[in-house]
Design an enzyme around this catalytic site. Structure first.
Site, mmCIF file in Angstrom:
data_model
loop_
_atom_site.group_PDB
_atom_site.id
_atom_site.type_symbol
_atom_site.label_atom_id
_atom_site.label_comp_id
_atom_site.label_asym_id
_atom_site.label_seq_id
_atom_site.Cartn_x
_atom_site.Cartn_y
_atom_site.Cartn_z
ATOM 1 N N ILE A 466 0.892 -1.293 -0.141
ATOM 2 C CA ILE A 466 0.182 0.088 -0.007
ATOM 3 C C ILE A 466 0.883 1.168 0.120
ATOM 4 C CG2 ILE A 466 -1.796 1.037 1.300
ATOM 5 C CD1 ILE A 466 -2.758 -1.500 2.410
ATOM 6 N N GLU A 508 1.998 -3.350 5.582
ATOM 7 C CA GLU A 508 1.046 -3.166 4.787
ATOM 8 C C GLU A 508 1.521 -3.763 3.532
ATOM 9 O OE1 GLU A 508 4.136 0.500 4.672
ATOM 10 O OE2 GLU A 508 3.086 -0.765 6.198
#
Length: 603
Positions: A466, A508
């Site tokens: 991300i 992430e």
């Protein structure tokens, strides 16, 4: 039918005549010694004491008759203490050569006589049991075989048996009087010894068996004090073993004063109801009321009293009280077992049979003691039935307990296996997103590598990250960041096949494994996923958020390890991050192919 019955009775009577036929009270004719001759019945009796009464020439015709064996209290001599004499004339058929040949081994067996006695045959003293005053010794339940010398029989075949009996006044009114129980037999000494051994051997075997069983169960309780049923069963069985031996003639082989023989006998008898109640209540899992415990304690108190008071009288004085207390206990216990048995208690059903037999035999023996019936004593066999039923019930109880424990162990084992499976799964799954974690992914990837080498068909790997995820946490908080991680995980998972593998690689980052997929196919999927994430709006606490992702794609080659392939995907991801993010980068070997983009759709 009545005619046939009468004929049978007459025939039986005729067959009995050759053995022994009483012509009048105190006079028996014996025509054969092929079998033992029962000389119980009407004997001459006279209260008082005169040594001339031992002489075979004494005329006892004026004497009254008394039944032998039977308590003289029940025959009109309830107040007689001190001395009394029994006389019996045996007339042998000297014309019978077989009979005459056996007279050299002739013997007499006498039963229980209260409180001491001497036995004479033809005026000769054969022996005695106990001792007369002034140095008296009470011995009243010993059965003895006496050899009769041939010269005790006169030339006409007459043998006069005389028994001089003494009854101690200090015992008590409830004590038996005279020749009150047991055998009165004539035969050869071999026949009587075989008869005695046959009668007494079962008591010895049964008593020793009870003792061994009792000691064994007490040993088991010693190993594990939680086995309370074993404690009560062991004590009860041990006490019964002592009682069975001590009411038999075997106790006389143990060199103890007769007083202590009787105290041991009464003590174990008195304590038995208390032990039996505790055993049964334990087996049927019944918790008695306080007054029942006090009732039990009375039996223990009677036991202590019998042991501590140093005479025979206390035995007789407490016996009636014990019987008065024990009969309600036995009947009540049978009733309680019937109730529990009808309620479905398996132990109670088994116990009921043995307890009912024991109660029947115990009541029989109590009635014998009270001179109300004249039947064989059976309580030893009642004890056997009770102990056997308790043993079966105890085995049933612990078999059921073992089965229940085994079932519980199996259930706990299943629960443990399930828990271990859940722990193992938890160790392979990321708690936040529900995806596999790094460990879980590595295990699945190693399996896929083995499959690829076996089928010669590779797979593709992609690592997705991300973009600028820290900004989400800083702006909206960590709760929002966690929500984003879950939303991204669900979005990515929704586009994968069942055979595809997705995991949270850390922070992430996500890693995806696509079996039997080339790098171009993987790049197409990565681009679709990138666009889907870019267009997806994420709502959290009235905030609209959206994020982008960068994808690094690599193809697995059969010569690689998992780490090699992951390193290539990571290099591609790094290239995408440095070139502006929100892109798909592919790499095969160490030759980057470059950025991948889907062809534009026609307008």
């Amino acid at each position: 039918m009545s005619r046939y019955l009468a004929t049978a009775l007459v025939t039986a009577l005729l067959f009995s005549l050759p053995l022994a036929s009483p012509s009048r009270a105190g006079d028996f004719h014996i025509q054969s010694l092929d079998e033992l001759v029962d000389i119980s019945g009407a004997w001459r009796f006279q209260a008082g004491d005169d040594m001339a009464w031992a002489s075979p020439d004494y005329n006892d015709n004026p004497w009254p008759s008394l039944m032998v064996p039977r308590d003289w209290r029940k025959q009109g001599y309830g107040d007689l203490y001190g001395y009394g004499w029994y006389r019996l004339k045996l007339r042998f058929d000297l014309k019978n050569e077989a009979l005459v040949s056996r007279l050299g081994r002739l013997a007499l067996r006498l039963g229980k006589i209260q409180s001491a006695y001497e036995v004479y045959a033809g005026g000769q003293l054969l022996g005695k049991v106990g001792a007369f005053p002034p140095r008296h010794e009470v011995v009243y339940d010993r059965m003895v075989n006496y050899s009769i010398p041939p010269d005790a029989i006169d030339e006409s075949g007459l043998l006069v048996i005389a028994i001089r009996v003494w009854r101690e006044e200090l015992i008590c009114e409830c004590a038996e009087g005279g020749f009150y129980e047991g055998d009165a037999l004539v035969g050869t000494i071999d026949q009587l010894q075989n008869y005695s051994g046959g009668r007494e051997l079962p008591s010895l075997v049964l008593g020793l068996l009870y003792l061994v069983i009792g000691v064994y169960h007490l040993y088991l309780f010693g190993r594990n004090h939680n086995l309370r049923q074993y404690l009560w069963f062991g004590l009860l069985t041990f006490a019964v073993g002592i009682y069975v031996i001590w009411v038999s003639q075997w106790k006389h082989y143990i060199d103890l004063p007769f007083l202590w023989h009787k105290k041991i006998e009464y003590a174990v008898l008195y304590i038995t109801p208390m032990l039996g109640l505790s055993m049964v209540w334990r087996l049927i899992e019944y918790r008695p009321a306080t007054w029942m415990r006090w009732y039990q304690a009375i039996f223990a108190l009677l036991t202590v009293v019998v042991l501590l008071v140093p005479n025979h009288s206390v035995n007789y004085l407490t016996l009636d009280l014990w019987q008065l207390l024990a009969v309600p206990v036995m009947l009540g216990l049978v009733g309680q077992l019937m109730w529990y048995a009808m309620s479905g208690n398996r132990e109670a059903r088994t116990l009921l049979i043995g307890m009912a037999l024991f109660v029947a035999t115990a009541i029989n023996d109590i009635l014998i003691t009270q001179a109300l019936v004249d039947t064989p004593r059976m309580v030893s066999y009642g004890f056997a039935a009770m102990i056997m039923s308790m043993a079966v019930s105890l085995a049933t109880h612990y078999t059921a307990l073992y089965d229940r424990l085994e079932s519980e162990v199996a259930e706990r084992t299943r629960e443990l296996i399930d828990a271990n499976s859940r722990l193992l799964e938890a160790a392979r799954v990321d708690v936040l997103t529900g995806l596999l974690n790094r460990r879980g992914f590595s295990e699945r990837a190693e399996e896929e590598i083995l499959r690829a080498r076996r089928t010669r068909r590779g797979f593709a790997l992609m690592i997705a990250d991300i973009d600028k995820f820290k900004d989400v946490n800083d702006r909206y908080g960590h709760a929002a960041g966690d929500h984003v991680l879950r939303e991204v995980a669900d979005t990515l998972s929704s586009q994968l096949r069942d055979i595809d593998v997705i995991a949270r690689w850390g922070g992430e980052e996500y890693v995806l494994l696509l079996p039997e997929t080339g790098i171009e196919g993987a790049a197409v999927l990565a681009e679709k996923l990138r666009l889907l994430i870019e267009r997806h709006r994420i709502e959290f606490n009235q905030h609209n958020m959206h994020v982008t992702m960068t994808f690094g794609v690599a193809a697995y080659e059969l010569s690689m390890t998992l780490d090699d392939c992951l390193a290539l995907a990571d290099q591609a991801l790094y290239a995408g991050k440095t070139s502006g993010r929100n892109t798909v980068e592919i790499e095969r070997g160490h030759r980057p192919v470059g950025r991948w983009a889907l062809p534009e759709e026609p307008a």
